[in-house]
Design an enzyme around this catalytic site. Structure first.
Site, PDB file in Angstrom:
ATOM      1  CG  ASN A 101       6.631   7.235 -19.882  1.00  0.00           C
ATOM      2  OD1 ASN A 101       5.530   7.190 -19.317  1.00  0.00           O
ATOM      3  ND2 ASN A 101       6.780   7.603 -21.148  1.00  0.00           N
TER       4      ASN A 101
ATOM      5  CG  ASP B  74      -2.507   8.088 -28.520  1.00  0.00           C
ATOM      6  OD1 ASP B  74      -1.544   8.747 -28.952  1.00  0.00           O
ATOM      7  OD2 ASP B  74      -2.432   6.864 -28.268  1.00  0.00           O
TER       8      ASP B  74
ATOM      9  CD  GLU C  38       8.694   3.735 -25.551  1.00  0.00           C
ATOM     10  OE1 GLU C  38       9.322   3.307 -26.526  1.00  0.00           O
ATOM     11  OE2 GLU C  38       7.796   4.592 -25.653  1.00  0.00           O
TER      12      GLU C  38
ATOM     13  CD  GLU D 222       4.316   8.623 -24.135  1.00  0.00           C
ATOM     14  OE1 GLU D 222       4.085   8.074 -25.229  1.00  0.00           O
ATOM     15  OE2 GLU D 222       5.464   8.674 -23.654  1.00  0.00           O
TER      16      GLU D 222
ATOM     17  CG  HIS E  41       0.552   5.288 -26.836  1.00  0.00           C
ATOM     18  ND1 HIS E  41       0.178   6.530 -27.313  1.00  0.00           N
ATOM     19  CD2 HIS E  41       1.787   5.441 -26.315  1.00  0.00           C
ATOM     20  CE1 HIS E  41       1.155   7.387 -27.115  1.00  0.00           C
ATOM     21  NE2 HIS E  41       2.147   6.760 -26.506  1.00  0.00           N
TER      22      HIS E  41
HETATM   23  O1  G3I Z   1      11.492  16.742 -37.755  1.00  0.00           O
HETATM   24  C1  G3I Z   1      11.631  15.807 -38.836  1.00  0.00           C
HETATM   25  C2  G3I Z   1      11.416  16.511 -40.157  1.00  0.00           C
HETATM   26  O2  G3I Z   1      12.460  17.461 -40.346  1.00  0.00           O
HETATM   27  C3  G3I Z   1      11.414  15.485 -41.293  1.00  0.00           C
HETATM   28  O3  G3I Z   1      11.123  16.132 -42.518  1.00  0.00           O
HETATM   29  C4  G3I Z   1      10.344  14.425 -41.005  1.00  0.00           C
HETATM   30  C5  G3I Z   1      10.253  13.378 -42.069  1.00  0.00           C
HETATM   31  O4  G3I Z   1      11.321  12.472 -41.914  1.00  0.00           O
HETATM   32  O5  G3I Z   1      10.660  13.782 -39.753  1.00  0.00           O
HETATM   33  C6  G3I Z   1      10.592  14.712 -38.678  1.00  0.00           C
HETATM   34  O6  G3I Z   1      10.892  14.038 -37.478  1.00  0.00           O
HETATM   35  C7  G3I Z   1       9.846  13.184 -37.048  1.00  0.00           C
HETATM   36  C8  G3I Z   1       9.416  13.644 -35.637  1.00  0.00           C
HETATM   37  O7  G3I Z   1       8.451  12.749 -35.084  1.00  0.00           O
HETATM   38  C9  G3I Z   1       8.818  15.043 -35.660  1.00  0.00           C
HETATM   39  O8  G3I Z   1       7.642  15.043 -36.417  1.00  0.00           O
HETATM   40  C10 G3I Z   1      10.409  11.763 -36.958  1.00  0.00           C
HETATM   41  O9  G3I Z   1      10.661  11.306 -38.275  1.00  0.00           O
HETATM   42  C11 G3I Z   1       9.377  10.854 -36.316  1.00  0.00           C
HETATM   43  O10 G3I Z   1       9.950   9.574 -36.076  1.00  0.00           O
HETATM   44  C12 G3I Z   1       9.004  11.436 -34.942  1.00  0.00           C
HETATM   45  O11 G3I Z   1       7.990  10.606 -34.409  1.00  0.00           O
HETATM   46  C13 G3I Z   1       7.800  10.782 -32.982  1.00  0.00           C
HETATM   47  C14 G3I Z   1       8.103   9.435 -32.304  1.00  0.00           C
HETATM   48  O12 G3I Z   1       7.791   9.508 -30.910  1.00  0.00           O
HETATM   49  C15 G3I Z   1       9.568   9.115 -32.453  1.00  0.00           C
HETATM   50  O13 G3I Z   1       9.737   7.801 -32.185  1.00  0.00           O
HETATM   51  C16 G3I Z   1       6.349  11.172 -32.734  1.00  0.00           C
HETATM   52  O14 G3I Z   1       6.123  12.497 -33.223  1.00  0.00           O
HETATM   53  C17 G3I Z   1       6.033  11.118 -31.252  1.00  0.00           C
HETATM   54  O15 G3I Z   1       4.638  11.326 -31.041  1.00  0.00           O
HETATM   55  C18 G3I Z   1       6.402   9.752 -30.683  1.00  0.00           C
HETATM   56  O16 G3I Z   1       6.145   9.777 -29.319  1.00  0.00           O
HETATM   57  C19 G3I Z   1       6.460   8.554 -28.613  1.00  0.00           C
HETATM   58  C20 G3I Z   1       6.927   8.939 -27.236  1.00  0.00           C
HETATM   59  O17 G3I Z   1       8.022   9.818 -27.312  1.00  0.00           O
HETATM   60  C21 G3I Z   1       7.268   7.696 -26.422  1.00  0.00           C
HETATM   61  N1  G3I Z   1       6.109   6.797 -26.361  1.00  0.00           N
HETATM   62  C22 G3I Z   1       5.603   6.421 -27.679  1.00  0.00           C
HETATM   63  C23 G3I Z   1       5.214   7.667 -28.483  1.00  0.00           C
HETATM   64  C24 G3I Z   1       4.619   7.277 -29.817  1.00  0.00           C
HETATM   65  O18 G3I Z   1       5.580   6.636 -30.599  1.00  0.00           O
END
Ligand code: G3I
Length: 322
Positions: free
Chosen positions: A175, A243, A134, A241, A211
Site C-alpha cells: 500500500n 480523500d 509506504e 484511502e 489522497h
Molecule cells: O491517540 C493520541 C492521543 O492520545 C493524543 O492526545 C493525540 C495528541 O498527540 O495524539 C493521538 O494520536 C494521534 C492518532 O492519529 C490518533 O488520533 C497521532 O498523534 C496522530 O499522528 C495520528 O495520525 C494518524 C496518522 O495516520 C499517523 O501517521 C491519522 O489519524 C491517520 O489518518 C493517518 O493515516 C495514514 C495511513 O495510516 C497511511 N496513509 C496515510 C494516512 C494519512 O497520514
C-alpha cells in the site's frame, strides 16, 4: 439524517465492488450518528489507527487489541469486510521499537512475532492486509525505517511470507500514496511487486491510497494505466484511502470539483479489470486526519461535519447506479 436513497454499499455491491471507510475507534465508541452512517453506507472497514504497530504495542510485552477488536466486532455485526492496516510501516512506531536498535535476529523474532500474533488473531475476519505500507519515498527510493535498517530491502519479502504463514487465506497488499498514476514512485512499486512475484512471494494486490487535492489536476487515464499494469501482473488493486481535500473556506465550486474527482476515480475503478475495493479515509469531515496535518485544509470526505452527504457522495451513488 434519514434518507430513503439506496445506500452506497448496496449500490456498490451490485457492481461487485466493496465500498469502505477508515474507522476512528473513538468515534465508533462515542458517536451514535457515526455508527449509524457507517453501518448503513459502507460494506468495508479499515481501522484508521487501531491496528498499527504503535497503538497495538504500547510495550514489547503488551498488546492493546481493544480498539481493533471493537472495529472488527462492529464490522462483523453489520456484514462488513475488514481491511487490516498496517503491519510494517515506518510511522506510528512505539519508541521501544523504533529506538530499540535491535539486531537482525532480534528483529526477526520481534517482527515475525508481531505479524503472526496480529494476523492470526483476526484470521477469517480480516480479508486483506496492508502488509507493507509506504516503503518508498517520493523519488522512488527506499524510505528509511527500522525495518530497512534491520533487514535491508528484503524486508517486504520477509513480511509477506510471515503474514501468509499466519493466515494463508488473507489477501496481502502493498500500500502506498502518490503512486496512484504512472510516476517514478509507482514505477518503483511496480518493480518491487514484480520482483516479489518472480520470487514466489505471496502478494495478491496493490493498494493505491488516493489522497488527493481538489485544486490539483487528476490524471484518470494515467491512474487507469497504472492499475492495468498491476492487473497484468495478476494482482488485484484497491483504492484504499481516498480523500480529496479542499482549502478553507470551503465553497460550492470546491465541493463540485471534489465530487468530479471522486466520480472520475470511481469510474476508473469500475472500468478496471480488477479493482475490488474503494475505501475512503474516514467517515465524516469532523474526524478527518487532514486539518491537523494540513493547516487550513480539510473537508475531504463524503459526509460533512454534521454527517450530511456532500456532492461527492451523490456523485459516487450516481456512478454506481448508472
Ligand atoms: O491517540 C493520541 C492521543 O492520545 C493524543 O492526545 C493525540 C495528541 O498527540 O495524539 C493521538 O494520536 C494521534 C492518532 O492519529 C490518533 O488520533 C497521532 O498523534 C496522530 O499522528 C495520528 O495520525 C494518524 C496518522 O495516520 C499517523 O501517521 C491519522 O489519524 C491517520 O489518518 C493517518 O493515516 C495514514 C495511513 O495510516 C497511511 N496513509 C496515510 C494516512 C494519512 O497520514
Amino acid at each position: 439524517m434519514i434518507t430513503n436513497k439506496t445506500p452506497l454499499r448496496d449500490l456498490a455491491k451490485k457492481r461487485g465492488l466493496a465500498v469502505g471507510a477508515a474507522v476512528n475507534a473513538e468515534a465508533l465508541r462515542d458517536d451514535p450518528q457515526y455508527r449509524t452512517i457507517l453501518a448503513r453506507e459502507f460494506g468495508m472497514a479499515t481501522c484508521e489507527n487501531a491496528m498499527k504497530f504503535g497503538p497495538l504495542r504500547p510495550s514489547r510485552e503488551r498488546f492493546a487489541f481493544d480498539d481493533a477488536d471493537a472495529v472488527v466486532a462492529f464490522a462483523g455485526e453489520h456484514g462488513m469486510a475488514v481491511r487490516g492496516h498496517a503491519l510494517v510501516w515506518h510511522n506510528m512506531l512505539p519508541d521501544w521499537f523504533a529506538k530499540g536498535g535491535f539486531t537482525y535476529d532480534d528483529g526477526i523474532d520481534l517482527v515475525r512475532g508481531h505479524i503472526h500474533t496480529v494476523v492470526s488473531r483476526y484470521r477469517g475476519r480480516v480479508c486483506a492486509w496492508d502488509v507493507v505500507n509506504e516503503a518508498f519515498d517520493d523519488r522512488g527510493g527506499w524510505r528509511d525505517s527500522p525495518f530497512l535498517r534491520m533487514f535491508g530491502p528484503d524486508y517486504p519479502t520477509m513480511a509477506f511470507h510471515w503474514a501468509h504463514e499466519a493466515d494463508p487465506d488473507a489477501k496481502l497488499f502493498y500500500n502506498d500514496y502518490n503512486a496512484d498514476s504512472i510516476n517514478r514512485k509507482s514505477d518503483a512499486v511496480y518493480a518491487m511487486v514484480r520482483m516479489l512475484l518472480e520470487r514466489g512471494v505471496p502478494i495478491h494486490g496493490v493498494g493505491l491510497q488516493m489522497h488527493l487535492c481538489a485544486w490539483d489536476a487528476v490524471y484518470p487515464a494515467s491512474v487507469a494505466a497504472n492499475i492495468k499494469r498491476f492487473n497484468d501482473l495478476g494482482l488485484d488493486v484497491q483504492i484504499t484511502e481516498m480523500d480529496v481535500r479542499m482549502k478553507e473556506p470551503f465553497n460550492e465550486s470546491g465541493l463540485l470539483q471534489q465530487a468530479r474527482i471522486y466520480r472520475e476515480i470511481m469510474e476508473v475503478c469500475l472500468r478496471a479489470e480488477r479493482c475490488s475495493a474503494f475505501v475512503v479515509w474516514g467517515l465524516t469531515d469532523r474526524y478527518s486526519w487532514i486539518p491537523q496535518t494540513f493547516k487550513g485544509e480539510g473537508g475531504g470526505l463524503l459526509f460533512d461535519n454534521e454527517g450530511r452527504p456532500k456532492p461527492a457522495y451523490d456523485a459516487l451513488c450516481e456512478v454506481l447506479a448508472s
